[in-house]
Enzyme design. Structure first.
Site, short mmCIF file in Angstrom:
data_model
loop_
_atom_site.label_atom_id
_atom_site.label_comp_id
_atom_site.label_asym_id
_atom_site.label_seq_id
_atom_site.Cartn_x
_atom_site.Cartn_y
_atom_site.Cartn_z
N ASP A 85 0.81 -1.22 0.00
CA ASP A 85 0.00 0.00 0.00
C ASP A 85 0.84 1.27 0.00
OD1 ASP A 85 -2.34 -1.50 0.10
OD2 ASP A 85 -2.45 -1.45 2.29
N ARG A 136 -4.44 -5.32 -11.36
CA ARG A 136 -3.34 -6.27 -11.61
C ARG A 136 -3.87 -7.69 -11.68
NH1 ARG A 136 -1.36 -9.76 -8.19
NH2 ARG A 136 -2.41 -8.76 -6.43
N ARG A 158 -15.12 -4.44 -3.24
CA ARG A 158 -14.43 -3.85 -2.10
C ARG A 158 -14.89 -4.58 -0.86
NH1 ARG A 158 -12.68 1.40 -1.59
NH2 ARG A 158 -11.84 0.56 0.34
N ARG A 164 -15.80 -10.19 1.27
CA ARG A 164 -15.40 -10.74 -0.03
C ARG A 164 -15.69 -12.24 -0.13
NH1 ARG A 164 -10.33 -7.24 -2.24
NH2 ARG A 164 -10.79 -5.32 -1.13
#
Length: 340
Positions: A85, A136, A158, A164
């Protein structure tokens, strides 16, 4: 005793369960190292509150800026970041005091019915829907599917790990892709149905590594705090991620650009490190592609391993050299985000 040496050290962390788990591991290591109590200071970042997809809000620094502001304001003594990050440009007032031993850098697939990627995409009558917020991952997963003569639909998502994985459990998605390191630190790696080989999906630069950041010169501790935290640094991990982040910087790409990179210091590339064999090579792989997977530039290079822990130029130069080769192959036109 002086209060400055007995009061708890304040560790700044994001509020997510994963961030708290990561910071808890570092806090315990710092307690053992210094003999001082460490308290976690929870800080909310812009990336935590925004509901936009990371590719839309830029990605670069959105999980980092609030922690750095707290460091500069003196509200915390040091911070723990997921290294992937962190922007590649390091402020002069702050220092990455330590990059501890890296966890597994690979991506992990969590799919319905315990399926692998190959099995998930095998049905020609059904297009697998795979969730990820990472351009990516989208680029490389789509390229992998194309290489298998199949198609998938990548769905931007998100949320925390529970959210998730919940998309799969509720049947809204066929699979999601997460970092294996995060699952490991939360004790949930057994939920992965497949660990994705870097031969087909390269991780984000720095993925799996943590960064311990503090003021270069602390108002109370001077340079002593950074020097003490440096005892947690792992030279091999630092060399590898330095090469990866050098590649990212030379491509002028931000954290959410579709760039994958992985450096390996093992003498047996891809295999276990031989106890009696000195590490002499640094192998770096990089990939960048369009999110639909139609074009992917995937190159690698090998150079000398750093001569010492202080040798920063060797991994930096290796990253720059590979970036130049990738740019010559057309990488610049494949990135959705260019750092300014």
């Amino acid at each position: 005793m002086n209060d400055s040496t007995t009061r708890p050290l304040r560790l700044g962390t994001r509020r997510s369960a994963l961030a708290m788990a990561q910071s808890g591991l570092v806090a315990e290591a710092v307690r053992e190292l210094t003999g001082r109590p460490v308290e976690l200071v929870e800080i909310t970042t812009y990336g935590d509150t925004s509901r936009e997809h990371l590719a839309q809000i830029g990605g670069t620094g959105v999980f980092v800026s609030a922690l750095r502001d707290a460091l500069l304001a003196g509200d915390i003594d040091f911070a723990v970041h997921s290294l992937k990050d962190l922007p590649t440009a390091q402020p002069e007032t702050l220092t990455l005091a330590a990059i501890p031993v890296r966890e597994d850098p690979r991506d992990a697939l969590i799919a319905r019915d315990g399926l692998t990627f190959e099995e998930l995409t095998a049905d020609p009558e059904r297009t697998a829907r795979i969730g990820t917020g990472s351009p990516r991952r989208m680029a490389q997963l789509n390229a992998w599917a194309r290489a298998l003569g199949r198609r998938i639909e990548t769905v931007p998502i998100r949320g925390n790990i529970d959210t998730r994985i919940g998309f799969v459990e509720k049947g809204e998605l066929d699979a999601v892709v997460l970092a294996a390191a995060g699952l490991t630190r939360l004790g949930r790696l057994d939920e992965a149905t497949q660990l994705l080989s870097p031969d087909v999906v390269l991780p984000a630069p720095g993925q799996g590594a943590l960064a311990i950041e503090c003021l270069a010169v602390h108002p109370v501790h001077g340079t002593a705090l950074a020097a003490r935290l440096a005892d947690l640094d792992d030279p091999d991990t630092r060399a590898a991620v330095t090469a990866e982040r050098s590649l990212l910087a030379a491509l002028e790409a931000g954290c959410s650009a579709p760039v994958g990179a992985l450096a390996d210091l093992s003498p047996n590339r891809g295999g276990p490190k031989a106890d009696e064999q000195a590490v002499t090579e640094l192998h770096l792989r990089g990939a960048v592609g369009t999110t639909d997977g139609s074009t992917l530039v995937h190159l690698s290079t090998t150079g000398h391993a750093p001569a010492s822990p202080d040798d920063v130029s060797t991994p930096l130069n290796l990253g720059r050299e590979l970036a130049a080769e990738m740019l010559a192959k057309g990488a610049a036109g494949l990135m959705g985000e260019r750092a300014l």
